[in-house]
Design a protein around this motif. Structure first.
Motif, PDB file in Angstrom:
ATOM      1  N   LEU A  84      51.859  46.851  44.664  1.00 22.69           N
ATOM      2  CA  LEU A  84      52.241  48.497  43.907  1.00 22.69           C
ATOM      3  C   LEU A  84      52.670  49.545  45.038  1.00 22.69           C
ATOM      4  N   GLN A  91      54.903  49.114  37.407  1.00 22.93           N
ATOM      5  CA  GLN A  91      53.841  50.211  36.777  1.00 22.93           C
ATOM      6  C   GLN A  91      52.685  49.580  36.624  1.00 22.93           C
ATOM      7  N   ARG A 119      49.107  51.890  37.727  1.00 17.46           N
ATOM      8  CA  ARG A 119      49.522  53.260  38.615  1.00 17.46           C
ATOM      9  C   ARG A 119      48.791  54.506  37.550  1.00 17.46           C
TER      10      ARG A 119
END
Length: 120
Positions: A84, A91, A119
């Motif tokens: 991430l 996402q 996220r």
């Protein structure tokens, strides 16, 4: 949401709660699913409009082969956090890590964990 898959990635690492696992090591099998928008890449045919799955593979490999954790949960959490951080287009990440030969007396194909993070 579109997906990129890395399935059946095999690495040799030294993770486990028992001293023997951290000394002898074993094979870890990792499956990773990245959720992201691939619309632009599907139109442009340009690598820079997607996430390079070779780089994701290298990220996973680094953590499995170069680090040591007692728990697969920790290993998985570190891998997902790194993905991430490195790949802004991603996402969400779904990650499974399996041990085919853990020190458990019995008959089974594998044991492992599955983590999903996205996220905020």
């Amino acid at each position: 949401m579109d997906k990129i898959y890395l399935q059946g990635c095999r690495f040799y690492g030294y993770h486990g709660a028992f001293a023997e696992e951290q000394k002898l090591g074993q094979i870890f099998v990792v499956d990773c699913t990245l959720s992201l928008d691939l619309g632009r890449a599907s139109q442009t045919d340009r690598l820079e409009d997607t996430v390079h799955y070779g780089m994701v593979f290298d990220c996973i490999k680094k953590h499995v082969e170069e680090e040591k954790y007692r728990l697969l949960e920790k290993l998985g959490g570190v891998i997902i956090a790194d993905i991430l951080q490195q790949f802004a287009a991603v996402q969400a990440v779904k990650l499974t890590i399996n041990k085919e030969n853990p020190p458990i007396n019995g008959h089974y194909t594998a044991v492992g964990i599955e983590l999903e993070r996205s996220r905020p």
